[in-house]
Design an enzyme around this catalytic site. Structure first.
Site, PDB file in Angstrom:
ATOM      1  N   GLU A   1       1.777 -12.171 -10.493  1.00  0.00           N
ATOM      2  CA  GLU A   1       2.913 -10.901 -10.947  1.00  0.00           C
ATOM      3  C   GLU A   1       4.397 -11.498 -10.125  1.00  0.00           C
ATOM      4  OE1 GLU A   1       3.847  -6.119 -11.295  1.00  0.00           O
ATOM      5  OE2 GLU A   1       1.892  -7.077 -10.339  1.00  0.00           O
TER       6      GLU A   1
ATOM      7  N   ARG B   1      -6.591  12.163  -5.588  1.00  0.00           N
ATOM      8  CA  ARG B   1      -6.617  10.829  -6.096  1.00  0.00           C
ATOM      9  C   ARG B   1      -7.904  10.497  -6.857  1.00  0.00           C
ATOM     10  NH1 ARG B   1      -3.822  10.392  -0.978  1.00  0.00           N
ATOM     11  NH2 ARG B   1      -5.658   9.312  -0.247  1.00  0.00           N
TER      12      ARG B   1
ATOM     13  N   LYS C   1      -5.037  -8.897  -8.003  1.00  0.00           N
ATOM     14  CA  LYS C   1      -3.593  -8.793  -8.510  1.00  0.00           C
ATOM     15  C   LYS C   1      -2.596  -8.929  -7.303  1.00  0.00           C
ATOM     16  CE  LYS C   1      -0.635  -5.486  -8.827  1.00  0.00           C
ATOM     17  NZ  LYS C   1       0.304  -4.432  -9.151  1.00  0.00           N
TER      18      LYS C   1
ATOM     19  N   LYS D   1       1.377 -11.957 -15.213  1.00  0.00           N
ATOM     20  CA  LYS D   1       1.865 -10.290 -15.471  1.00  0.00           C
ATOM     21  C   LYS D   1       3.497 -10.275 -15.200  1.00  0.00           C
ATOM     22  CE  LYS D   1       1.486  -5.435 -13.989  1.00  0.00           C
ATOM     23  NZ  LYS D   1       0.484  -4.474 -13.518  1.00  0.00           N
TER      24      LYS D   1
END
Length: 364
Positions: free
Chosen positions: A188, A56, A147, A230
């Site tokens: 979002e 990752r 976010k 978003k």
């Protein structure tokens, strides 16, 4: 009702507005690299790469170590908690690598969804407990925005009034907490593309959800100039038999946004929602070519639609690093053009870029 207890000082507001404007400066959008460990497992499985912390780190290093000119296309990068504390191949912490390119660092702060009992499988999002302390720490560690994703779906009974109200309120509470800690909140509310609903149904649901979100943000005294939205694009459900053109998607999306998103919001960065890389770029481009007045920047906050070709090219092999980086830079440049309405497709889209990236009931 007339008196107000100011939520933020003038200095705080100025800082937040400046960060938000930097992220959506002309031609810039967001790279969403905040996939959880579980989601990375799905991504890696497709290219037969083992989901280890090192793999990752390695793939994200590849994305973050591209040429500095990437800052002309990417204004912000959203990280997952693990990635925030990892280092590049050269031993530099990722936030510093990103900041040194003049790109703003962001962090995913929600803790995933939880079911709302008594609804048809609707959810709310967890993570408000301890959020203020986490935000304060993230700010110290180099983040300037955050976010939080809420998920809604379309069916005969969804989104329900409860589903809409609960998610709008949670998003507003999150946004308020972020701003108190100097982080610009990306709000979002994603309406999933699962289902056979048509464009009109999605537009209607999107308008209702966004209207509720901005009412909640107002109720919670959130400073809109220091936020970004978003949202999903307005598209038909994946099982809908009727196919719509980028122009139709653009008209429905911009109309919904014009009806619900205040002009004070500096930018709207769409999620790609399982569209292919090319589709996501074409739809964004079409929106920015409309003659309809748009008071906010319309840009991108793509995960899969910026990384799919890069992942296929990489295949977990160091020898493919350059090819993978080139694929990522190409997509970033295309989306930069699309955010200005200047993308002219060559008709030469590679196979990886036209493949649907749809996953049913998508969870990060």
């Amino acid at each position: 009702m007339t008196h107000q207890f100011p939520a933020l000082s003038t200095e705080q507001k100025k800082e937040l507005a400046t960060i938000a404007e930097r992220i959506v400066a002309p031609g810039k959008g967001i790279l969403a690299a905040d996939e959880s460990t579980g989601t990375m497992a799905k991504r890696f499985q497709k290219i037969n790469v083992e989901n280890t912390e090192e793999n990752r780190r390695s793939f994200r290093d590849l994305l973050f170590s591209v040429d500095d000119s990437i800052s002309e296309s990417i204004g912000g990068v959203i990280l997952f908690h693990e990635t925030l504390y990892q280092k590049s191949d050269k031993g530099v912490l990722f936030p510093k690598v990103i900041k040194d390119k003049g790109i703003v660092v962001g962090i995913k702060v929600d803790k995933g969804t939880a079911g709302l009992a008594g609804t048809d499988g609707e959810t709310t999002t967890q993570g408000l407990d301890g959020l203020s302390e986490r935000c304060a720490q993230y700010k110290k560690d180099g983040c300037d925005f955050a976010k939080w994703r809420c998920v809604l779906k379309i069916s005969d009974s969804c989104p329900s009034a409860l589903g809409i109200a609960e998610n709008a309120n949670v998003l507003a509470r999150y946004a308020s907490i972020c701003q108190q800690n100097g982080l610009v909140p990306i709000v979002e509310p994603e309406i999933l593309p699962d289902g056979d609903h048509d464009l009109k149904q999605c537009q209607y649901a999107t308008e209702k959800v966004l209207a509720a979100v901005y009412k909640a943000l107002s109720d919670h005294h959130v400073y809109l100039e220091g936020t970004l939205l978003k949202p999903n694009m307005v598209t038909a459900g994946h099982s809908c038999t009727k196919k719509y053109t980028p122009l139709e998607v653009a008209m429905a999306t911009v109309t919904a946004l014009r009806r619900t998103v205040p002009a004070a919001v500096p930018g709207i960065c769409f999620l790609s929602g399982g569209q292919s890389e090319e589709e996501a770029s074409l739809n964004l481009n079409a929106m920015n070519q409309l003659s309809l007045h748009r008071p906010w920047k319309l840009s991108f906050s793509y995960g899969r639609a910026l990384q799919a070709s890069a992942l296929s090219a990489w295949k977990g092999q160091a020898a493919n690093k350059k090819a993978s980086q080139d694929a990522f830079v190409t997509r970033a440049k295309i989306n930069s053009l699309a955010s200005k309405g200047e993308y002219k497709p060559s008709g030469q889209a590679g196979q990886a870029s036209t493949q649907s990236l749809f996953t049913a009931s998508y969870t990060y």
